[in-house]
Design an enzyme around this catalytic site. Structure first.
Site: not given
Ligand code: SAH
Length: 208
Positions: A61
């Site tokens: 993000s």
């Molecule tokens: N906080 C992260 C942002 C990652 S983007 C950072 O600092 O990099 C969102 C993430 O949510 C992705 O890695 C994706 O794989 C994960 N995601 C998607 N669906 C999900 C679910 N049902 N449970 C857990 N994680 C999930």
């Protein structure tokens, strides 16, 4: 490149624009080397205020959204936090700077991203618990949490996550089918929750 100076300039600009207001949030963001979490070819852009690709179709993000969400959670040292969507682990590290890493739990759907995040966080000295699975179920054994947040979008807030949020805690995340908005929910003692809305956002969709 002087990463520390670039990071300070970024946090200064978030404060100046009132994107973040709490000194705790600013201090936490100044402490985490975002460039260590992004792929090599994106390092020089690590302190621009924008999302970056982290592999497997996912993105880290933009810093302003990490700061805004952390401000909204109003966490203090020693609080327990649950993150849904570990991604590269950056956002979890910022949360850990604020509350202490022993009380941050994070769930990631993609096993490869979870493994990479575990390694990066351990290398940097963060003791954050990461579980692979569907974040909708939350982490019941470690509940209640003072703060729960989602970094992937879903139509409705998952009921298990509301149940696992402490009564005086908050759940922050992007909700809404089609048009996502950032919400902060607070569970109510008799069941149900109150909610506040903080504008349009664009997060990757929740999988599973
Ligand atoms: N906080 C992260 C942002 C990652 S983007 C950072 O600092 O990099 C969102 C993430 O949510 C992705 O890695 C994706 O794989 C994960 N995601 C998607 N669906 C999900 C679910 N049902 N449970 C857990 N994680 C999930």
């Amino acid at each position: 490149m002087d990463f520390a100076a670039a990071r300070d300039r970024l946090v200064d600009s978030l404060l100046r624009r009132d994107v973040i207001e709490r000194p705790e949030t600013a201090a936490a963001m100044r402490a985490v080397p975002r460039h260590e979490f992004v792929p090599e070819q994106h390092r020089t852009a690590a302190y621009h205020d924008r999302p970056l690709p982290i592999g497997n179709g996912q993105t880290i993000s933009a810093p302003h959204i990490v700061g805004q969400m952390l401000d909204l959670l109003e966490l203090t040292a020693g609080d327990r936090a649950l993150e849904i969507g570990t991604g590269c682990g950056y956002h979890a590290a910022v949360t850990a700077e604020l509350v202490d890493s022993g009380t941050v739990y994070s769930i990631e759907y993609d096993p490869e991203l979870a493994a990479d995040a575990r390694e990066t966080l351990a290398d940097l000295g963060y003791d954050i618990q990461i579980r692979t699975g569907d974040g909708r179920e939350g982490w019941p054994e470690a509940a209640p949490f003072d703060g729960v947040y989602l970094t992937c979008a879903t139509d409705e807030p998952p009921p298990a996550l509301i149940r696992q949020t402490a009564i005086d805690g908050y759940l922050v995340g992007p909700f809404g089918g089609g048009r996502q908005r950032l919400y902060r929910l607070q569970p109510e003692p008799g069941g149900g929750y109150s909610s506040e809305e903080f504008g349009a956002v664009l997060f990757v969709p929740m999988q599973g």
